[in-house]
Design a protein around this motif. Structure first.
Motif, mmCIF file in Angstrom:
data_model
loop_
_atom_site.group_PDB
_atom_site.id
_atom_site.type_symbol
_atom_site.label_atom_id
_atom_site.label_comp_id
_atom_site.label_asym_id
_atom_site.label_seq_id
_atom_site.Cartn_x
_atom_site.Cartn_y
_atom_site.Cartn_z
ATOM 1 N N ARG A 164 0.859 -1.177 -0.005
ATOM 2 C CA ARG A 164 -0.040 -0.082 -0.014
ATOM 3 C C ARG A 164 0.830 1.218 0.053
ATOM 4 O O ARG A 164 0.270 2.497 0.008
ATOM 5 N N GLU A 169 -10.586 -6.042 6.521
ATOM 6 C CA GLU A 169 -11.701 -5.081 6.206
ATOM 7 C C GLU A 169 -12.009 -5.131 4.776
ATOM 8 O O GLU A 169 -13.072 -4.687 4.229
ATOM 9 N N THR A 226 -17.639 0.135 3.552
ATOM 10 C CA THR A 226 -17.605 1.506 3.378
ATOM 11 C C THR A 226 -16.709 1.867 2.321
ATOM 12 O O THR A 226 -16.077 1.142 1.752
ATOM 13 N N HIS A 227 -16.911 3.223 2.155
ATOM 14 C CA HIS A 227 -16.147 3.767 0.750
ATOM 15 C C HIS A 227 -14.612 3.671 1.206
ATOM 16 O O HIS A 227 -13.974 3.193 0.309
ATOM 17 N N ASP A 228 -14.183 3.726 2.494
ATOM 18 C CA ASP A 228 -12.872 3.705 2.617
ATOM 19 C C ASP A 228 -12.433 2.120 2.725
ATOM 20 O O ASP A 228 -11.168 2.030 2.200
ATOM 21 N N ASP A 229 -13.294 1.295 2.981
ATOM 22 C CA ASP A 229 -12.838 -0.029 2.844
ATOM 23 C C ASP A 229 -12.347 -0.365 1.330
ATOM 24 O O ASP A 229 -11.405 -0.799 1.110
ATOM 25 N N ALA A 237 -11.883 1.811 -0.933
ATOM 26 C CA ALA A 237 -10.465 2.753 -1.541
ATOM 27 C C ALA A 237 -9.334 1.829 -1.085
ATOM 28 O O ALA A 237 -8.221 1.668 -1.739
ATOM 29 N N ALA A 238 -9.243 1.445 0.102
ATOM 30 C CA ALA A 238 -8.054 0.564 0.490
ATOM 31 C C ALA A 238 -7.763 -0.653 -0.320
ATOM 32 O O ALA A 238 -6.677 -1.112 -0.448
ATOM 33 N N GLU A 257 -6.564 0.327 -3.745
ATOM 34 C CA GLU A 257 -5.017 0.531 -3.381
ATOM 35 C C GLU A 257 -4.338 -0.654 -3.009
ATOM 36 O O GLU A 257 -3.100 -0.741 -3.767
#
Length: 208
Positions: A46, A77, A86-89, A91-92, A95
């Motif tokens: 990452r 996650e 979630t959106h952050d999940d 995105a990660a 990545e």
């Protein structure tokens, strides 16, 4: 699985670069004791800059990189049900499973082209072939990784670089004679040798 692939290619005379967040020093020591040339390098998939730097360091220490296997273990996650993701999940996960391999490939591809040969094998779970709402992050991110890799397979093939995807639908278990590390490593080796097709299944994808 990574250790098994390192041993399989090491037995064929390849020098082995091991990338992990810890630097894989212990495994490098084990392989060296077995007569395999091996070095560990610290990297996080990452962190694209650090990943590229580690691969550059590996090439400087061991010679041009001819084979790249990308198969980091997804974070928890990325394995949540769809409505809990979630959106952050997402995105990660992207990545991890798209930006990481793109950074790695962009680092090693010029050397492979200079050699006139190379192999890139991406190892994914079953959600790469069939989206699974129980593991939404990998389903989305593996789809992106698969699309990138399939296009890469077509574009760099004429340069002598083979790109393939190995899907392992079942859990990797050392007590399973089919899905243990050495068995998967043998499959990775066969893809490197045969250089045929893009997507391969280590075992059949279970019925939905």
């Amino acid at each position: 699985m990574g250790a098994a692939v390192a041993r399989r290619f090491g037995r064929e005379g390849f020098a082995v670069a091991l990338l992990s967040r810890s630097g894989a020093g212990d495994l490098a020591g084990e392989l060296t004791a077995e007569g395999i040339t091996a070095r560990g390098f610290a990297a996080d998939v990452r962190d694209r800059t650090r990943l590229a730097s580690a691969l550059a360091d590996a090439a400087a220490a061991l010679g041009p990189i001819e084979v790249l296997q990308y198969s980091p273990i997804p974070a928890r996650e990325f394995l949540r049900p769809l409505l809990e993701t979630t959106h952050d999940d997402l995105a990660a996960a992207v990545e991890f499973s798209l930006h990481g391999p793109v950074a790695a490939v962009q680092q090693v591809l010029p050397g492979m082209r200079d050699l006139g040969r190379g192999t890139v094998v991406l190892v994914n779970g079953g959600s790469a072939a069939r989206p699974n709402p129980a593991v939404a992050g990998t389903s989305v991110a593996f789809a992106a990784e698969s699309a990138y890799a399939r296009m890469l397979h077509e574009v760099v093939g004429p340069d002598g670089v083979y790109v393939g995807q190995l899907i392992v639908p079942r859990a990797i278990r050392e007590d399973d004679p089919v899905t243990n590390g050495p068995a998967i490593a043998e499959h990775v080796w066969s893809l490197h040798r045969s250089r045929e097709g893009f997507r391969h299944f280590h075992t059949p994808l279970p019925d939905a």
